[in-house]
Every structure is written in structure tokens, then in C-alpha cells.
Design a protein around this motif. Structure first.
Motif, PDB file in Angstrom:
ATOM      1  N   UNK A 100      -3.296  -5.250 -25.067  1.00 16.00           N
ATOM      2  CA  UNK A 100      -4.494  -4.050 -24.239  1.00 16.00           C
ATOM      3  C   UNK A 100      -4.674  -4.334 -23.065  1.00 16.00           C
ATOM      4  N   UNK A 101      -4.454  -3.104 -22.139  1.00 21.90           N
ATOM      5  CA  UNK A 101      -4.833  -4.267 -21.306  1.00 21.90           C
ATOM      6  C   UNK A 101      -6.138  -4.003 -20.134  1.00 21.90           C
ATOM      7  N   UNK A 102      -6.971  -5.042 -19.276  1.00 21.15           N
ATOM      8  CA  UNK A 102      -8.708  -4.526 -19.135  1.00 21.15           C
ATOM      9  C   UNK A 102      -8.322  -4.593 -17.701  1.00 21.15           C
ATOM     10  N   UNK A 103      -9.468  -4.141 -17.257  1.00 26.94           N
ATOM     11  CA  UNK A 103      -9.611  -3.215 -15.449  1.00 26.94           C
ATOM     12  C   UNK A 103     -10.988  -3.896 -15.335  1.00 26.94           C
ATOM     13  N   UNK A 104     -10.738  -4.988 -14.377  1.00 24.50           N
ATOM     14  CA  UNK A 104     -12.161  -5.721 -14.485  1.00 24.50           C
ATOM     15  C   UNK A 104     -13.603  -4.660 -12.934  1.00 24.50           C
ATOM     16  N   UNK A 105     -14.725  -5.417 -13.196  1.00 21.95           N
ATOM     17  CA  UNK A 105     -15.504  -4.405 -12.413  1.00 21.95           C
ATOM     18  C   UNK A 105     -14.791  -5.589 -11.063  1.00 21.95           C
ATOM     19  N   UNK A 144      -8.355  -1.543  -1.454  1.00 25.38           N
ATOM     20  CA  UNK A 144      -7.169  -1.366  -2.046  1.00 25.38           C
ATOM     21  C   UNK A 144      -7.174  -2.340  -2.669  1.00 25.38           C
ATOM     22  N   UNK A 145      -7.508  -3.807  -2.920  1.00 23.96           N
ATOM     23  CA  UNK A 145      -7.279  -4.206  -3.686  1.00 23.96           C
ATOM     24  C   UNK A 145      -7.277  -3.940  -5.297  1.00 23.96           C
ATOM     25  N   UNK A 146      -8.163  -3.001  -5.202  1.00 20.43           N
ATOM     26  CA  UNK A 146      -9.204  -2.770  -6.440  1.00 20.43           C
ATOM     27  C   UNK A 146      -8.151  -1.477  -7.134  1.00 20.43           C
ATOM     28  N   UNK A 147      -7.388  -1.100  -6.292  1.00 23.72           N
ATOM     29  CA  UNK A 147      -6.465   0.663  -6.072  1.00 23.72           C
ATOM     30  C   UNK A 147      -5.112  -0.639  -7.269  1.00 23.72           C
ATOM     31  N   UNK A 148      -5.437  -1.714  -6.845  1.00 27.61           N
ATOM     32  CA  UNK A 148      -3.819  -3.084  -6.931  1.00 27.61           C
ATOM     33  C   UNK A 148      -4.242  -3.135  -8.773  1.00 27.61           C
ATOM     34  N   UNK A 149      -5.239  -3.900  -8.862  1.00 29.50           N
ATOM     35  CA  UNK A 149      -5.611  -3.991 -10.167  1.00 29.50           C
ATOM     36  C   UNK A 149      -5.892  -2.792 -11.016  1.00 29.50           C
ATOM     37  N   UNK A 150      -6.202  -1.758 -10.020  1.00 29.93           N
ATOM     38  CA  UNK A 150      -6.311  -0.142 -11.286  1.00 29.93           C
ATOM     39  C   UNK A 150      -4.482  -0.681 -12.029  1.00 29.93           C
ATOM     40  N   UNK A 151      -3.862  -0.477 -10.497  1.00 32.99           N
ATOM     41  CA  UNK A 151      -2.154  -0.456 -10.858  1.00 32.99           C
ATOM     42  C   UNK A 151      -1.949  -1.585 -11.964  1.00 32.99           C
TER      43      UNK A 151
END
Length: 362
Positions: A82-87, A143-150
């Protein structure tokens, strides 16, 4: 991608005896392969615990979890694939945007040309194409969170992508753009997505199915329309909508239901034998009525607020212990009553719901 089946409960303390001892009460449900789901509820309701059980960060104290029929209850997140994106963003500041997006693929030995192609696709979806060669350290939090989403979305082989309130650090005016992007990405990539949030707008605009949770229990799973029109629990009626559903004490009567001593006819004769009830009706479906109109009750206006596209009128009905406040959304084309005016408000109609012990009965 995978179908995820849950039949479990979880308590952080040994030998739980009462409902209050459980972080997650016994739950049996499924996330379909390729579906987009939201876990919605207030802080402390159990949604993050449920997400962490699905991911493998927490092992349930009771029951099992299956991916495509395979028991994965004891497997790690890596073994579950799985992949997980955090807060908050989880990225490498010393790497460029492209290197961050590529990292999960390089870790798995994906071919360089395939990595380049996939990184370019995800960057374009998230509007990061112009920043691929920029070091992450110099970017803003959104922008950093968009990278994390990516990084969560870049792998094609994942069983599911899990999001734990990923838009918390995003600027409010950018949130709607990212919600739209996530919906578009789900449509294009057909990934199984599970999204935790306490924001009903995020949940209802992103997910195909929303799991509404309270006090460690999933009280309803449904579409935005189902949650709004037929909430199966009073908590759902109150939590979904702005403002939430009106709730009025009622009692089954031979000819309908009794509200504040007035018998109102209903199309459902089964209500007569149910005793004490709660009538639920959304402000959108409360109408100004004529005196002694069918399905209407008298009240006194206590507040009238101009919201712009409509007026929100609050009226007091009943008195003493039986007193209730009833809210109605009224269009500006209608005559808006003033504070202190007596009004009649229609509360019984095709959209009215009836509850017994907080559960929908009709």
C-alpha cells in the motif's frame, strides 16, 4: 489494486468490556477494488485507527483483514503493498521534485525509462511539471504536500492509496483545486483510494462512498445523496449538511404522529405503534405554510439571517421541556418573516425521516 474486506474490532487496552473501551467497535464492511472512499467523522471517532489497520501500521485486537480474499492481518504495510499519504508532507528536502517522485519506483527496481514516463505523468496531473528540477527544500508547504501526494500515487501496482487528512497544510483557496485533481486522478488511474477527513465538503466532493463514523462506529456508508436525503442515524443527519437536520420530539398516534400536542397526518401508518419518536427534517425541506396547514406546526421566529442566496429562519416551536428550535431555508423571492412573528412551518413531507433510539425507522 485490491478489494479490502474487514471483519474486526480494535481496543488499545486489554480485555475491553464496554463500548467505551474500544477505539473501533466491531465492524464488517468492504472497500471495492478501484473505489474512492472517505472516512468522515469528528476527531477521536476512530477513522485514523481504521485507516492504520487497513495500512498495517496497527494490528486489530480482534478479527481479520483481507486483500482480494488473502488474510493480511499480520502483514506489514510493505507486504500489503500500500501507499500512504500523511497529514504533513513526507519528502526528502535534499532531492529535487523529480527525484522525490521517482524514489518509490527506484526502490522497487523499476526501469529508468518507465520511471521517467510515470514521474512525468503524475507531475503533469499535480501541476508540478515546471518544478521537476527544483529542490524540495525551497518549496512552500502546499507544494511539498503535492509532492507527498505524488509519491503516494506514482506506483501503478499498489493495492490501495490511503490518505490521512492530506489537505490540512494546504492553503484554503487551493484545496478545491487539489480535491478536483484527486478526483480526476482516481478517474484516470482507477486506484483504490481511502481518504480520512473531518471535513464533509472534502468527503462528499471526493468520494464515491462515504463512511460516516462516530464513537468508534461506522453508522452509515453511502453516497452524498443517500447521506443527505436518508441519514440512517441522527448523528449523520446532524453532521451532514449546513446547517444540519432539524430534530423534533414526536409520538406515534392513531392518525399519524403527535408533535407538541398536534396530530399530523403521515403516509406511514406503521409509525402509530412506535411510541416516542424523533422527527427529522432538513432546513431545505421546511416550508412556510398557511395556518393549520397539513403537516405544519406553529412557531415564533427567533432569528432571520440573510445568507445571500437564501434566508435562514429559526423559529421556536412548543414550550417548556417540549420546546424545539426549527430552522428553515427560505428563498429571497418569498416574504421573509421578522423576529417575533408567528409562523406556520410544514415539517411533514416526502423528505421527512423518523427515528427511534437514534436509528432510522421510516
Amino acid at each position: 489494486m485490491a478489494r479490502i474486506d474487514l471483519d474486526l474490532a480494535h481496543a488499545y487496552r486489554p480485555n475491553p468490556q464496554r463500548d467505551e473501551d474500544y477505539a473501533l467497535l466491531p465492524l464488517k464492511m468492504s472497500f471495492e477494488d478501484g473505489g474512492a472512499y472517505a472516512l468522515l467523522g469528528p476527531s477521536g471517532c476512530g477513522k485514523t485507527t481504521l485507516l492504520n489497520i487497513v495500512s498495517g501500521l496497527v494490528k486489530p485486537s480482534q478479527g481479520t483483514l483481507k486483500y482480494d480474499g488473502r488474510d493480511v492481518t499480520g502483514l506489514s504495510p510493505q507486504q500489503r503493498n500500500i501507499a500512504q499519504v500523511f497529514q504533513f508532507p513526507v519528502i526528502y528536502d535534499t532531492m529535487t521534485v523529480a527525484e522525490n517522485l521517482a524514489f518509490p519506483l527506484r526502490n522497487r527496481g523499476v526501469a529508468a525509462d518507465k520511471i521517467k514516463q510515470r514521474v512525468a505523468k503524475i507531475a503533469e496531473m499535480l501541476e508540478l511539471s515546471g518544478q521537476l528540477d527544483t529542490r524540495a527544500a525551497g518549496l512552500a508547504a502546499d507544494a511539498k504536500q503535492k509532492i507527498s501526494l505524488g509519491r503516494g500515487l506514482v506506483r501503478e501496482d499498489v493495492s490501495a492509496v490511503l490518505f490521512d487528512e492530506p489537505l490540512t497544510v494546504i492553503d484554503p483557496h487551493l484545496k478545491w483545486q487539489l480535491r478536483r485533481k484527486l478526483k480526476q486522478i482516481h478517474h484516470e488511474l482507477k486506484l483504490t483510494l481511502i481518504y480520512v477527513t473531518h471535513d464533509q465538503v472534502e468527503a462528499l466532493t471526493f468520494a464515491q462512498q462515504v463512511v460516516v463514523m462516530t464513537r468508534g462506529r461506522a453508522v452509515q456508508i453511502g453516497t452524498a445523496s443517500e447521506l443527505f436525503e436518508r441519514p440512517r442515524h441522527t448523528f449523520v443527519g446532524n453532521f451532514i449538511g449546513s446547517p444540519g437536520m432539524n430534530f423534533i420530539a414526536a409520538r406515534g398516534a392513531a392518525d399519524g404522529i403527535e408533535v407538541d400536542g398536534r396530530v399530523l397526518a403521515t403516509p406511514n401508518p406503521a409509525l402509530a405503534g412506535l411510541g416516542d419518536l424523533t422527527l427529522g427534517v432538513r432546513p431545505e425541506y421546511v416550508q412556510l405554510a398557511t395556518e393549520n396547514g397539513a403537516g405544519a406546526v406553529p412557531g415564533v421566529v427567533t432569528q432571520a439571517q440573510d445568507i445571500g442566496t437564501y434566508w435562514l429562519v429559526t423559529a421556536r416551536i412548543g414550550s417548556g421541556e417540549g420546546m424545539s428550535l426549527l430552522r428553515a431555508r427560505i428563498g429571497p423571492e418569498q416574504t421573509i418573516p421578522r423576529v417575533g412573528d408567528g409562523v406556520w412551518l410544514s415539517i411533514v413531507g416526502p423528505h421527512t425521516c423518523y427515528y427511534k433510539n437514534e436509528e432510522l425507522v421510516a
